[in-house]
Design a protein around this motif. Sequence first.
Motif, PDB file in Angstrom:
ATOM      1  N   LEU A 237       0.837  -1.199   0.000  1.00  9.76           N
ATOM      2  CA  LEU A 237       0.000   0.000   0.000  1.00  9.76           C
ATOM      3  C   LEU A 237       0.875   1.255   0.000  1.00  9.76           C
ATOM      4  O   LEU A 237       0.651   2.172  -0.793  1.00  9.76           O
ATOM      5  N   ARG A 238       1.866   1.287   0.864  1.00 13.04           N
ATOM      6  CA  ARG A 238       2.766   2.455   0.934  1.00 13.04           C
ATOM      7  C   ARG A 238       3.491   2.674  -0.392  1.00 13.04           C
ATOM      8  O   ARG A 238       3.684   3.818  -0.814  1.00 13.04           O
ATOM      9  N   ALA A 239       3.902   1.584  -1.048  1.00 13.91           N
ATOM     10  CA  ALA A 239       4.592   1.700  -2.338  1.00 13.91           C
ATOM     11  C   ALA A 239       3.697   2.336  -3.391  1.00 13.91           C
ATOM     12  O   ALA A 239       4.176   2.882  -4.383  1.00 13.91           O
ATOM     13  N   ASN A 240       2.380   2.281  -3.161  1.00 14.20           N
ATOM     14  CA  ASN A 240       1.409   2.878  -4.070  1.00 14.20           C
ATOM     15  C   ASN A 240       0.822   4.171  -3.502  1.00 14.20           C
ATOM     16  O   ASN A 240      -0.255   4.606  -3.913  1.00 14.20           O
ATOM     17  N   SER A 241       1.535   4.777  -2.557  1.00 15.26           N
ATOM     18  CA  SER A 241       1.151   6.060  -1.945  1.00 15.26           C
ATOM     19  C   SER A 241      -0.197   6.002  -1.234  1.00 15.26           C
ATOM     20  O   SER A 241      -0.944   6.988  -1.205  1.00 15.26           O
ATOM     21  N   ILE A 242      -0.516   4.855  -0.657  1.00 10.85           N
ATOM     22  CA  ILE A 242      -1.730   4.687   0.137  1.00 10.85           C
ATOM     23  C   ILE A 242      -1.295   4.485   1.587  1.00 10.85           C
ATOM     24  O   ILE A 242      -0.478   3.601   1.867  1.00 10.85           O
ATOM     25  N   ASP A 243      -1.839   5.286   2.492  1.00  9.93           N
ATOM     26  CA  ASP A 243      -1.515   5.145   3.914  1.00  9.93           C
ATOM     27  C   ASP A 243      -2.345   4.001   4.490  1.00  9.93           C
ATOM     28  O   ASP A 243      -3.576   4.101   4.549  1.00  9.93           O
TER      29      ASP A 243
ATOM     30  N   THR B 207      -8.280  -4.813  -4.423  1.00  4.46           N
ATOM     31  CA  THR B 207      -8.169  -5.479  -5.717  1.00  4.46           C
ATOM     32  C   THR B 207      -7.424  -4.585  -6.701  1.00  4.46           C
ATOM     33  O   THR B 207      -7.447  -3.365  -6.590  1.00  4.46           O
ATOM     34  N   VAL B 208      -6.771  -5.231  -7.651  1.00  2.00           N
ATOM     35  CA  VAL B 208      -6.105  -4.523  -8.736  1.00  2.00           C
ATOM     36  C   VAL B 208      -6.796  -4.957 -10.017  1.00  2.00           C
ATOM     37  O   VAL B 208      -6.952  -6.161 -10.274  1.00  2.00           O
ATOM     38  N   THR B 209      -7.229  -3.988 -10.803  1.00  2.00           N
ATOM     39  CA  THR B 209      -7.978  -4.258 -12.024  1.00  2.00           C
ATOM     40  C   THR B 209      -7.231  -3.697 -13.222  1.00  2.00           C
ATOM     41  O   THR B 209      -6.672  -2.605 -13.147  1.00  2.00           O
ATOM     42  N   THR B 210      -7.251  -4.445 -14.305  1.00  2.00           N
ATOM     43  CA  THR B 210      -6.705  -3.949 -15.562  1.00  2.00           C
ATOM     44  C   THR B 210      -7.840  -3.259 -16.307  1.00  2.00           C
ATOM     45  O   THR B 210      -8.847  -3.885 -16.645  1.00  2.00           O
TER      46      THR B 210
ATOM     47  N   ILE C 252      -5.871   0.258  -8.442  1.00  2.00           N
ATOM     48  CA  ILE C 252      -6.185  -0.372  -7.161  1.00  2.00           C
ATOM     49  C   ILE C 252      -7.540   0.150  -6.713  1.00  2.00           C
ATOM     50  O   ILE C 252      -7.782   1.361  -6.718  1.00  2.00           O
ATOM     51  N   HIS C 253      -8.410  -0.760  -6.284  1.00  2.00           N
ATOM     52  CA  HIS C 253      -9.741  -0.405  -5.799  1.00  2.00           C
ATOM     53  C   HIS C 253      -9.843  -0.820  -4.327  1.00  2.00           C
ATOM     54  O   HIS C 253      -9.504  -1.949  -3.978  1.00  2.00           O
ATOM     55  N   TYR C 254     -10.321   0.115  -3.506  1.00  2.00           N
ATOM     56  CA  TYR C 254     -10.406  -0.114  -2.065  1.00  2.00           C
ATOM     57  C   TYR C 254     -11.334   0.923  -1.458  1.00  2.00           C
ATOM     58  O   TYR C 254     -11.882   1.768  -2.166  1.00  2.00           O
ATOM     59  N   GLU C 255     -11.528   0.862  -0.156  1.00  2.00           N
ATOM     60  CA  GLU C 255     -12.239   1.913   0.561  1.00  2.00           C
ATOM     61  C   GLU C 255     -11.247   2.583   1.487  1.00  2.00           C
ATOM     62  O   GLU C 255     -10.281   1.966   1.933  1.00  2.00           O
ATOM     63  N   GLN C 256     -11.499   3.859   1.758  1.00  2.00           N
ATOM     64  CA  GLN C 256     -10.640   4.599   2.675  1.00  2.00           C
ATOM     65  C   GLN C 256     -11.511   5.402   3.624  1.00  2.00           C
ATOM     66  O   GLN C 256     -12.663   5.712   3.333  1.00  2.00           O
ATOM     67  N   PHE C 257     -10.936   5.709   4.784  1.00  2.00           N
ATOM     68  CA  PHE C 257     -11.651   6.544   5.744  1.00  2.00           C
ATOM     69  C   PHE C 257     -11.747   7.969   5.215  1.00  2.00           C
ATOM     70  O   PHE C 257     -10.824   8.467   4.578  1.00  2.00           O
ATOM     71  N   VAL C 258     -12.877   8.618   5.471  1.00  2.00           N
ATOM     72  CA  VAL C 258     -13.042  10.039   5.169  1.00  2.00           C
ATOM     73  C   VAL C 258     -12.483  10.793   6.367  1.00  2.00           C
ATOM     74  O   VAL C 258     -12.876  10.547   7.509  1.00  2.00           O
TER      75      VAL C 258
ATOM     76  N   THR D  16      -9.933   4.785  -5.734  1.00  2.00           N
ATOM     77  CA  THR D  16      -9.195   4.142  -6.819  1.00  2.00           C
ATOM     78  C   THR D  16      -7.920   4.932  -7.033  1.00  2.00           C
ATOM     79  O   THR D  16      -7.939   6.164  -7.016  1.00  2.00           O
ATOM     80  N   THR D  17      -6.825   4.231  -7.220  1.00  2.00           N
ATOM     81  CA  THR D  17      -5.556   4.891  -7.513  1.00  2.00           C
ATOM     82  C   THR D  17      -4.769   4.032  -8.492  1.00  2.00           C
ATOM     83  O   THR D  17      -5.020   2.833  -8.614  1.00  2.00           O
ATOM     84  N   LEU D  18      -3.850   4.655  -9.190  1.00  2.00           N
ATOM     85  CA  LEU D  18      -3.020   3.911 -10.129  1.00  2.00           C
ATOM     86  C   LEU D  18      -2.137   2.925  -9.379  1.00  2.00           C
ATOM     87  O   LEU D  18      -1.629   3.235  -8.301  1.00  2.00           O
ATOM     88  N   CYS D  19      -1.956   1.766  -9.949  1.00  2.00           N
ATOM     89  CA  CYS D  19      -1.074   0.758  -9.375  1.00  2.00           C
ATOM     90  C   CYS D  19       0.309   0.957  -9.984  1.00  2.00           C
ATOM     91  O   CYS D  19       0.534   0.615 -11.147  1.00  2.00           O
ATOM     92  N   VAL D  20       1.215   1.540  -9.206  1.00  2.00           N
ATOM     93  CA  VAL D  20       2.578   1.763  -9.694  1.00  2.00           C
ATOM     94  C   VAL D  20       3.514   0.638  -9.260  1.00  2.00           C
ATOM     95  O   VAL D  20       4.532   0.408  -9.881  1.00  2.00           O
TER      96      VAL D  20
END
Length: 103
Positions: free
Chosen positions: A31-37, A48-51, A59-65, A88-92
């Motif tokens: 997650l950190r490598a993809n800039s997600i805390d 999940t990671v989707t093409t 990357i698809h997930y839920e995050q806290f507001v 959703t964020t890019l999977c780097v």
Amino acid sequence: MPEQGETVVYRSEDWPSVAGTSQLKAIQLWLRANSIDPKNVPITTDLTVTTEPDGQRTIHYEQFVLTSDGHRQVAPDHSNDAWTEAATTLCVAEPPAALRSST
């Protein structure tokens, strides 16, 4: 079961077997490598990671507001729960092979 072109990294129902393990540390590092805390991702979300049709991996997930000062907001319709939203964020950085379940 993952959908076509989808890589499952984590399912929320796996939490009891993941908690406190090296697998959890691997998920957090990814997650950190993809800039997600990881602190902002509830354990109740699937990762999940989707093409996408254009070939881009997301990357698809839920995050806290969060509030403007970084605290979790209370869900407007459930005063005992933290508010979450789809993200959703890019999977780097691809997930490590040990975490993948794909079609």
